[in-house]
Scaffold this motif. Structure first.
Motif, PDB file in Angstrom:
ATOM      1  N   GLN A 227       0.844  -1.194   0.000  1.00 12.27           N
ATOM      2  CA  GLN A 227       0.000   0.000   0.000  1.00 12.27           C
ATOM      3  C   GLN A 227       0.877   1.241   0.000  1.00 12.27           C
ATOM      4  O   GLN A 227       1.795   1.373   0.813  1.00 12.27           O
ATOM      5  CB  GLN A 227      -0.898   0.032   1.241  1.00 12.27           C
ATOM      6  CG  GLN A 227      -1.794   1.269   1.327  1.00 12.27           C
ATOM      7  CD  GLN A 227      -2.439   1.436   2.702  1.00 12.27           C
ATOM      8  OE1 GLN A 227      -1.855   1.028   3.713  1.00 12.27           O
ATOM      9  NE2 GLN A 227      -3.610   2.028   2.753  1.00 12.27           N
ATOM     10  N   ALA A 228       0.593   2.160  -0.907  1.00 14.62           N
ATOM     11  CA  ALA A 228       1.165   3.499  -0.857  1.00 14.62           C
ATOM     12  C   ALA A 228       0.134   4.428  -0.243  1.00 14.62           C
ATOM     13  O   ALA A 228      -1.019   4.473  -0.693  1.00 14.62           O
ATOM     14  CB  ALA A 228       1.544   3.995  -2.253  1.00 14.62           C
ATOM     15  N   VAL A 229       0.523   5.154   0.793  1.00 12.09           N
ATOM     16  CA  VAL A 229      -0.352   6.137   1.427  1.00 12.09           C
ATOM     17  C   VAL A 229       0.163   7.523   1.063  1.00 12.09           C
ATOM     18  O   VAL A 229       1.343   7.829   1.273  1.00 12.09           O
ATOM     19  CB  VAL A 229      -0.377   5.969   2.956  1.00 12.09           C
ATOM     20  CG1 VAL A 229      -1.249   7.037   3.605  1.00 12.09           C
ATOM     21  CG2 VAL A 229      -0.876   4.577   3.328  1.00 12.09           C
ATOM     22  N   LEU A 230      -0.726   8.359   0.527  1.00 11.20           N
ATOM     23  CA  LEU A 230      -0.331   9.687   0.063  1.00 11.20           C
ATOM     24  C   LEU A 230      -1.049  10.753   0.880  1.00 11.20           C
ATOM     25  O   LEU A 230      -2.136  11.209   0.514  1.00 11.20           O
ATOM     26  CB  LEU A 230      -0.675   9.857  -1.424  1.00 11.20           C
ATOM     27  CG  LEU A 230       0.313   9.323  -2.467  1.00 11.20           C
ATOM     28  CD1 LEU A 230       0.637   7.861  -2.271  1.00 11.20           C
ATOM     29  CD2 LEU A 230      -0.227   9.569  -3.875  1.00 11.20           C
ATOM     30  N   PRO A 231      -0.467  11.179   1.988  1.00  8.56           N
ATOM     31  CA  PRO A 231      -1.066  12.282   2.734  1.00  8.56           C
ATOM     32  C   PRO A 231      -0.855  13.612   2.016  1.00  8.56           C
ATOM     33  O   PRO A 231       0.061  13.757   1.189  1.00  8.56           O
ATOM     34  CB  PRO A 231      -0.290  12.281   4.061  1.00  8.56           C
ATOM     35  CG  PRO A 231       0.505  11.002   4.071  1.00  8.56           C
ATOM     36  CD  PRO A 231       0.720  10.640   2.650  1.00  8.56           C
TER      37      PRO A 231
ATOM     38  N   SER B 210      -3.225  26.358   5.734  1.00  4.29           N
ATOM     39  CA  SER B 210      -4.638  25.985   5.796  1.00  4.29           C
ATOM     40  C   SER B 210      -4.800  24.560   5.282  1.00  4.29           C
ATOM     41  O   SER B 210      -3.926  24.025   4.596  1.00  4.29           O
ATOM     42  CB  SER B 210      -5.488  26.937   4.943  1.00  4.29           C
ATOM     43  OG  SER B 210      -5.076  26.891   3.582  1.00  4.29           O
ATOM     44  N   GLY B 211      -5.926  23.947   5.615  1.00  2.42           N
ATOM     45  CA  GLY B 211      -6.210  22.610   5.117  1.00  2.42           C
ATOM     46  C   GLY B 211      -5.288  21.542   5.663  1.00  2.42           C
ATOM     47  O   GLY B 211      -4.937  20.597   4.954  1.00  2.42           O
ATOM     48  N   VAL B 212      -4.900  21.670   6.929  1.00  2.52           N
ATOM     49  CA  VAL B 212      -3.988  20.702   7.539  1.00  2.52           C
ATOM     50  C   VAL B 212      -4.797  19.612   8.242  1.00  2.52           C
ATOM     51  O   VAL B 212      -5.651  19.902   9.083  1.00  2.52           O
ATOM     52  CB  VAL B 212      -3.040  21.389   8.537  1.00  2.52           C
ATOM     53  CG1 VAL B 212      -2.133  20.364   9.205  1.00  2.52           C
ATOM     54  CG2 VAL B 212      -2.213  22.463   7.833  1.00  2.52           C
TER      55      VAL B 212
ATOM     56  N   GLU C  75      -5.398  16.459  10.813  1.00  2.00           N
ATOM     57  CA  GLU C  75      -4.853  15.926  12.057  1.00  2.00           C
ATOM     58  C   GLU C  75      -4.315  14.516  11.810  1.00  2.00           C
ATOM     59  O   GLU C  75      -4.874  13.742  11.027  1.00  2.00           O
ATOM     60  CB  GLU C  75      -5.928  15.902  13.144  1.00  2.00           C
ATOM     61  CG  GLU C  75      -6.425  17.278  13.545  1.00  2.00           C
ATOM     62  CD  GLU C  75      -5.328  18.166  14.129  1.00  2.00           C
ATOM     63  OE1 GLU C  75      -4.421  17.625  14.800  1.00  2.00           O
ATOM     64  OE2 GLU C  75      -5.379  19.389  13.913  1.00  2.00           O
ATOM     65  N   VAL C  76      -3.242  14.183  12.499  1.00  2.00           N
ATOM     66  CA  VAL C  76      -2.546  12.931  12.205  1.00  2.00           C
ATOM     67  C   VAL C  76      -3.407  11.710  12.504  1.00  2.00           C
ATOM     68  O   VAL C  76      -3.354  10.706  11.779  1.00  2.00           O
ATOM     69  CB  VAL C  76      -1.197  12.883  12.959  1.00  2.00           C
ATOM     70  CG1 VAL C  76      -1.390  12.772  14.456  1.00  2.00           C
ATOM     71  CG2 VAL C  76      -0.334  11.733  12.456  1.00  2.00           C
ATOM     72  N   GLY C  77      -4.217  11.759  13.538  1.00  2.00           N
ATOM     73  CA  GLY C  77      -5.090  10.625  13.835  1.00  2.00           C
ATOM     74  C   GLY C  77      -6.080  10.352  12.725  1.00  2.00           C
ATOM     75  O   GLY C  77      -6.330   9.189  12.366  1.00  2.00           O
ATOM     76  N   GLU C  78      -6.641  11.410  12.161  1.00  2.00           N
ATOM     77  CA  GLU C  78      -7.595  11.245  11.061  1.00  2.00           C
ATOM     78  C   GLU C  78      -6.893  10.664   9.831  1.00  2.00           C
ATOM     79  O   GLU C  78      -7.450   9.818   9.126  1.00  2.00           O
ATOM     80  CB  GLU C  78      -8.249  12.582  10.728  1.00  2.00           C
ATOM     81  CG  GLU C  78      -9.332  12.486   9.681  1.00  2.00           C
ATOM     82  CD  GLU C  78     -10.150  13.757   9.526  1.00  2.00           C
ATOM     83  OE1 GLU C  78     -10.919  13.843   8.544  1.00  2.00           O
ATOM     84  OE2 GLU C  78     -10.026  14.652  10.389  1.00  2.00           O
ATOM     85  N   LEU C  79      -5.670  11.128   9.604  1.00  2.00           N
ATOM     86  CA  LEU C  79      -4.897  10.625   8.465  1.00  2.00           C
ATOM     87  C   LEU C  79      -4.654   9.123   8.598  1.00  2.00           C
ATOM     88  O   LEU C  79      -4.907   8.347   7.655  1.00  2.00           O
ATOM     89  CB  LEU C  79      -3.572  11.387   8.384  1.00  2.00           C
ATOM     90  CG  LEU C  79      -2.545  11.072   7.295  1.00  2.00           C
ATOM     91  CD1 LEU C  79      -1.705   9.858   7.573  1.00  2.00           C
ATOM     92  CD2 LEU C  79      -3.188  10.980   5.921  1.00  2.00           C
TER      93      LEU C  79
ATOM     94  N   ILE D 164      -5.323   7.786  -0.805  1.00  2.00           N
ATOM     95  CA  ILE D 164      -5.102   9.235  -0.753  1.00  2.00           C
ATOM     96  C   ILE D 164      -6.168   9.816   0.171  1.00  2.00           C
ATOM     97  O   ILE D 164      -7.259  10.201  -0.273  1.00  2.00           O
ATOM     98  CB  ILE D 164      -5.173   9.875  -2.152  1.00  2.00           C
ATOM     99  CG1 ILE D 164      -4.291   9.102  -3.140  1.00  2.00           C
ATOM    100  CG2 ILE D 164      -4.746  11.347  -2.086  1.00  2.00           C
ATOM    101  CD1 ILE D 164      -4.356   9.615  -4.571  1.00  2.00           C
ATOM    102  N   PRO D 165      -5.902   9.883   1.470  1.00  2.00           N
ATOM    103  CA  PRO D 165      -6.950  10.266   2.423  1.00  2.00           C
ATOM    104  C   PRO D 165      -7.644  11.601   2.154  1.00  2.00           C
ATOM    105  O   PRO D 165      -8.849  11.700   2.397  1.00  2.00           O
ATOM    106  CB  PRO D 165      -6.193  10.280   3.761  1.00  2.00           C
ATOM    107  CG  PRO D 165      -5.146   9.230   3.578  1.00  2.00           C
ATOM    108  CD  PRO D 165      -4.684   9.408   2.157  1.00  2.00           C
ATOM    109  N   PRO D 166      -6.952  12.645   1.646  1.00  2.00           N
ATOM    110  CA  PRO D 166      -7.674  13.904   1.451  1.00  2.00           C
ATOM    111  C   PRO D 166      -8.462  13.983   0.147  1.00  2.00           C
ATOM    112  O   PRO D 166      -9.189  14.964  -0.057  1.00  2.00           O
ATOM    113  CB  PRO D 166      -6.541  14.945   1.446  1.00  2.00           C
ATOM    114  CG  PRO D 166      -5.364  14.216   0.899  1.00  2.00           C
ATOM    115  CD  PRO D 166      -5.500  12.806   1.435  1.00  2.00           C
TER     116      PRO D 166
END
Length: 262
Positions: free
Chosen positions: A179-183, A202-204, A206-210, A226-228
């Motif tokens: 898995q590649a995770v792209l924050p 802006s648009g930062v 939180e690490v837990g949500e990521l 790609i979480p966002p």
């Protein structure tokens, strides 16, 4: 491999790595934590042992140092209990390419690419032989966007994405998941270390949500998470366009547009 495999996490003293440690511990996984800051890892490990009952080992290592990296590689090769690698350790450096010192960006490349590659290479053969296991590589959306102006950091993260996709194609038939995770921008210490005040952005996320979003992708066995990104169709469309070009790369002659004088 054990029914609940151990997880080795790099960059585990803070931020994304520390949060992965928390989440995997609460899922019942024993941990091997790797970072430079032993005191922070010890504090986190003591709490997680007390709260979850999992076993936690600590390896203090600077992954830009050959000998210390080799010790982590050996652990991945030899410890049959480790079935998941979280390749999270990474860094950035502030300023434009012209402002950045060559030695500084070379260290970024060593950590973000060479160390990640060597650790994946250390564990992949064993996982493939076992027919099980996972490698999680933490990339960044910056690897898709030279427009963001983080040239060297983005280049390293483009490497992480390509490597992950290639490994996924090679290893999936053996039963190994990559898995590649792209924050995008995430509230971690990487910003302060690169000389940026995160509170000015802006648009930062939180690490837990990521990490929670990344683990949803992990459970779904997504090759790229790609979480966002709100619309996964955009990623699918990008992949479809890229794949549509592949047959055109196998040509004996240059394209017509290059055989005509301007």
């Amino acid at each position: 491999m054990t029914a609940i495999p151990s997880v080795l996490i790099t960059g585990a003293s803070s931020g994304i790595g520390a949060t992965y440690a928390e989440r995997f511990a609460r899922r019942g996984h024993d941990l091997v934590l790797v970072a430079r800051d032993r005191a922070r890892m010890e504090a986190s490990a003591a709490r997680l042992r007390r709260e979850t009952g999992v076993a936690i080992d600590i390896i203090q290592a600077d992954l830009t140092q050959v000998g210390e990296l080799a010790a982590v590689e050996a652990r991945l090769r030899d410890d049959m209990r480790i079935g998941i690698l979280v390749n999270n350790a990474g860094a950035s450096v502030g300023g434009s390419f012209l402002e950045q010192a060559t030695d500084d960006v070379a260290r970024i490349v060593a950590l973000n690419t060479t160390a990640l590659l060597r650790l994946a290479s250390a564990i992949a053969p064993r996982l493939a032989q076992a027919g099980d296991g996972a490698i999680i590589n933490i990339g960044s959306v910056v690897g898709l966007a030279p427009e963001f102006g983080m040239t060297v950091y983005g280049a390293t993260k483009a490497f992480v994405l390509f490597l992950s996709q290639g490994l996924s194609l090679e290893l999936a038939p053996t039963g190994v998941y990559v898995q590649a995770v792209l924050p995008a921008a995430t509230r971690t210490e990487i910003w302060e270390r690169a000389g940026t005040d995160i509170n000015t952005l802006s648009g930062v996320m939180e690490v837990g949500e990521l990490v929670d979003a990344a683990l949803v992708g992990f459970d779904r066995r997504e090759p790229v998470t790609i979480p966002p990104l709100p619309d996964v169709g955009q990623w699918d469309a990008l992949q479809a366009v890229r794949q549509a070009m592949l047959p055109n790369f196998r040509q004996e002659h240059a394209a017509e547009r290059y055989r005509t004088a301007a």
